[in-house]
Motif scaffolding. Structure first.
Motif, PDB file in Angstrom:
ATOM      1  N   ASP A 163      49.039  53.962  36.999  1.00  0.00           N
ATOM      2  CA  ASP A 163      49.919  53.826  35.843  1.00  0.00           C
ATOM      3  C   ASP A 163      49.296  52.915  34.792  1.00  0.00           C
ATOM      4  N   MET A 164      48.581  51.890  35.223  1.00  0.00           N
ATOM      5  CA  MET A 164      47.874  51.036  34.264  1.00  0.00           C
ATOM      6  C   MET A 164      46.734  51.808  33.599  1.00  0.00           C
ATOM      7  N   ARG A 165      46.047  52.635  34.360  1.00  0.00           N
ATOM      8  CA  ARG A 165      44.958  53.429  33.766  1.00  0.00           C
ATOM      9  C   ARG A 165      45.494  54.301  32.627  1.00  0.00           C
ATOM     10  N   THR A 166      46.718  54.821  32.822  1.00  0.00           N
ATOM     11  CA  THR A 166      47.322  55.698  31.823  1.00  0.00           C
ATOM     12  C   THR A 166      47.869  54.929  30.626  1.00  0.00           C
ATOM     13  N   SER A 167      48.545  53.807  30.898  1.00  0.00           N
ATOM     14  CA  SER A 167      49.281  53.128  29.823  1.00  0.00           C
ATOM     15  C   SER A 167      48.521  51.969  29.172  1.00  0.00           C
ATOM     16  N   VAL A 168      47.693  51.279  29.925  1.00  0.00           N
ATOM     17  CA  VAL A 168      46.927  50.139  29.386  1.00  0.00           C
ATOM     18  C   VAL A 168      45.501  50.225  29.923  1.00  0.00           C
ATOM     19  N   ALA A 169      44.758  51.205  29.449  1.00  0.00           N
ATOM     20  CA  ALA A 169      43.436  51.506  29.988  1.00  0.00           C
ATOM     21  C   ALA A 169      42.481  50.326  29.884  1.00  0.00           C
ATOM     22  N   ASP A 170      42.591  49.537  28.812  1.00  0.00           N
ATOM     23  CA  ASP A 170      41.691  48.399  28.664  1.00  0.00           C
ATOM     24  C   ASP A 170      41.959  47.347  29.733  1.00  0.00           C
ATOM     25  N   GLN A 171      43.217  47.138  30.082  1.00  0.00           N
ATOM     26  CA  GLN A 171      43.543  46.185  31.143  1.00  0.00           C
ATOM     27  C   GLN A 171      43.125  46.720  32.508  1.00  0.00           C
ATOM     28  N   PHE A 172      43.324  48.010  32.743  1.00  0.00           N
ATOM     29  CA  PHE A 172      42.843  48.631  33.985  1.00  0.00           C
ATOM     30  C   PHE A 172      41.341  48.386  34.136  1.00  0.00           C
ATOM     31  N   ALA A 173      40.593  48.586  33.058  1.00  0.00           N
ATOM     32  CA  ALA A 173      39.139  48.417  33.116  1.00  0.00           C
ATOM     33  C   ALA A 173      38.769  46.981  33.450  1.00  0.00           C
ATOM     34  N   LEU A 174      39.497  46.023  32.914  1.00  0.00           N
ATOM     35  CA  LEU A 174      39.205  44.617  33.227  1.00  0.00           C
ATOM     36  C   LEU A 174      39.427  44.324  34.706  1.00  0.00           C
ATOM     37  N   LEU A 175      40.525  44.837  35.269  1.00  0.00           N
ATOM     38  CA  LEU A 175      40.805  44.585  36.683  1.00  0.00           C
ATOM     39  C   LEU A 175      39.819  45.301  37.593  1.00  0.00           C
ATOM     40  N   ALA A 176      39.200  46.364  37.094  1.00  0.00           N
ATOM     41  CA  ALA A 176      38.258  47.131  37.913  1.00  0.00           C
ATOM     42  C   ALA A 176      36.823  46.632  37.795  1.00  0.00           C
ATOM     43  N   THR A 177      36.542  45.782  36.829  1.00  0.00           N
ATOM     44  CA  THR A 177      35.158  45.366  36.595  1.00  0.00           C
ATOM     45  C   THR A 177      34.939  43.859  36.693  1.00  0.00           C
ATOM     46  N   THR A 178      36.013  43.098  36.839  1.00  0.00           N
ATOM     47  CA  THR A 178      35.880  41.644  36.882  1.00  0.00           C
ATOM     48  C   THR A 178      35.908  41.150  38.329  1.00  0.00           C
ATOM     49  N   MET A 179      34.845  40.484  38.732  1.00  0.00           N
ATOM     50  CA  MET A 179      34.763  39.958  40.095  1.00  0.00           C
ATOM     51  C   MET A 179      35.509  38.632  40.180  1.00  0.00           C
ATOM     52  N   LEU A 180      36.347  38.508  41.228  1.00  0.00           N
ATOM     53  CA  LEU A 180      37.067  37.273  41.503  1.00  0.00           C
ATOM     54  C   LEU A 180      36.616  36.720  42.854  1.00  0.00           C
ATOM     55  N   ASP A 181      36.851  35.444  43.052  1.00  0.00           N
ATOM     56  CA  ASP A 181      36.490  34.796  44.311  1.00  0.00           C
ATOM     57  C   ASP A 181      37.752  34.383  45.055  1.00  0.00           C
ATOM     58  N   PHE A 182      37.760  34.658  46.369  1.00  0.00           N
ATOM     59  CA  PHE A 182      38.891  34.352  47.237  1.00  0.00           C
ATOM     60  C   PHE A 182      38.418  33.416  48.347  1.00  0.00           C
ATOM     61  N   HIS A 183      39.310  32.536  48.818  1.00  0.00           N
ATOM     62  CA  HIS A 183      38.881  31.523  49.776  1.00  0.00           C
ATOM     63  C   HIS A 183      40.037  31.138  50.695  1.00  0.00           C
ATOM     64  N   PHE A 184      39.681  30.818  51.942  1.00  0.00           N
ATOM     65  CA  PHE A 184      40.632  30.281  52.915  1.00  0.00           C
ATOM     66  C   PHE A 184      39.904  29.271  53.791  1.00  0.00           C
ATOM     67  N   ALA A 185      40.602  28.187  54.120  1.00  0.00           N
ATOM     68  CA  ALA A 185      40.032  27.204  55.047  1.00  0.00           C
ATOM     69  C   ALA A 185      41.155  26.491  55.781  1.00  0.00           C
ATOM     70  N   ASP A 186      40.971  26.284  57.077  1.00  0.00           N
ATOM     71  CA  ASP A 186      41.830  25.384  57.849  1.00  0.00           C
ATOM     72  C   ASP A 186      40.931  24.614  58.808  1.00  0.00           C
ATOM     73  N   ASP A 187      41.488  24.048  59.857  1.00  0.00           N
ATOM     74  CA  ASP A 187      40.693  23.197  60.745  1.00  0.00           C
ATOM     75  C   ASP A 187      39.658  23.972  61.550  1.00  0.00           C
ATOM     76  N   THR A 188      39.849  25.269  61.717  1.00  0.00           N
ATOM     77  CA  THR A 188      38.972  26.028  62.621  1.00  0.00           C
ATOM     78  C   THR A 188      38.188  27.150  61.946  1.00  0.00           C
TER      79      THR A 188
END
Length: 354
Positions: free
Chosen positions: A217-242
């Motif tokens: 639906d984003m590709r259809t209605s807001v193609a420029d925003q769809f393209a940003l979400l499909a081409t922008t790399m993000l970093d994810f992280h998790f840490a606990d004691d183990t």
């Protein structure tokens, strides 16, 4: 040239590379490495034999390849032969009774029921099982029936129950906004099962959203925003004691043909965006569009799950969460992961059962 007037143009190299006589009898895999074939390979003779098959003798080694007309027709890329792939069935909050559902005892006993349920899961990325015994560890039995269990730092099975000093929002009674699991792993688990052992607390509805539907639906209605979400790399992280895990990826992963391959949306585990200053505002706009859509009534399916219910989601597609629930009463889930490729294999093998 075919009797009906059609014509095919097939590369010599392609024909030799796909010689049926150079395939393993059981696996049907090639027994000759493609890179070992001379780039100028060519026939010394080509005839139609008494059975109507095409026989090609190769000039460089005298090998004879025999192609049935059925095979040539089925694989005739010069006349648009292509592999067909089922497209996912997109859905939103209006899915209603179309949600794949089955009784667990029937799933175990009736091959037809299992086929139908797995077909539904593959199409929709979600399914619900009822009448699952409220016995700890049963989620692993369901998992083994449908695929191969993936163990993580959480173990093979993990309990989701409210507790003090929780190391995850999942272990509180707070609302849990929809997300895909384990965005900080590479690869993230592909299929998650959640089995409800007790569900006495008030509230706590399960929330499910088709990430593919939002993305399309984003590709259809807001193609420029769809393209940003499909081409922008993000970093994810998790840490606990183990354990400590990090992964990178876009919100929307695409296949080379542009079709959607996966969604990775984990707002709680994504690190601060480090993007070029000139794109930060535009990216936030796209990120918030996706975020707002995933929590809207139009897209979000809410299910009241009771003891003995289990849902299964494609974690690379369907976002899941829950509404908040009262601190009174008991709520206890057990969860585990399996991998989608094995689930699809189990479904395919069922077609061999007589």
């Amino acid at each position: 040239a075919w009797a009906n007037g059609d014509a095919s143009r097939l590369l010599h190299f392609w024909l030799r590379d796909n010689c049926p006589q150079l395939r393993h009898a059981t696996t049907k895999h090639r027994t000759v490495e493609t890179s070992s074939i001379p780039v100028d390979v060519r026939p010394s003779a080509a005839v139609v034999n008494a059975d109507g098959d095409v026989e090609i003798t190769w000039a460089h080694d005298g090998h004879v390849s025999t192609f049935s007309t059925h095979w040539l027709r089925a694989n005739d890329y010069s006349n648009a032969a292509r592999y067909l792939h089922d497209s996912p069935t997109l859905w939103d909050a209006s899915i209603g009774n179309a949600l794949p559902e089955a009784s667990y005892p029937s799933l175990t006993e009736d091959t037809a029921v299992r086929k139908q349920f797995l077909d539904g899961f593959i199409a929709f990325g979600v399914g619900v099982l009822r009448d699952v015994p409220c016995v700890p560890g049963t989620v692993l039995e369901v998992a083994r029936l449908l695929g191969e269990i993936r163990s993580t730092s959480w173990g093979t099975v993990f309990d989701v129950i409210s507790m003090e000093d929780a190391n995850s929002l999942a272990y509180t009674n707070l609302p849990l906004v929809t997300h895909t699991d384990e965005g900080y792993r590479d690869p993230a688990p592909t299929v998650q099962l959640q089995h409800f052992l007790r569900a006495d607390a008030s509230g706590g509805e399960s929330t499910l959203v088709d990430g593919f539907k939002i993305a399309e639906d984003m590709r259809t209605s807001v193609a420029d925003q769809f393209a940003l979400l499909a081409t922008t790399m993000l970093d994810f992280h998790f840490a606990d004691d183990t354990a400590e895990h990090s992964a990178r990826g876009p919100i929307i992963t695409l296949h080379p043909d542009g079709s959607i391959r996966a969604i990775r949306y984990s707002n709680h585990s994504v690190l601060p965006f480090r993007l070029p200053a000139e794109m930060m505002e535009a990216f936030y706009a796209a990120y918030l569009t996706f975020a707002t859509m995933r929590e809207s009534d139009a897209y979000q399916l809410r299910l009241k799950m009771g003891a003995g219910d289990l849902y299964i989601v494609d974690n690379h597609r369907v976002l899941h969460g829950r509404t908040g629930f009262s601190s009174g009463g008991a709520r206890h889930l057990q969860s585990c992961y399996i991998e989608r490729d094995e689930l699809v294999s189990r479904r395919t093998i069922l077609d061999r059962v007589r």
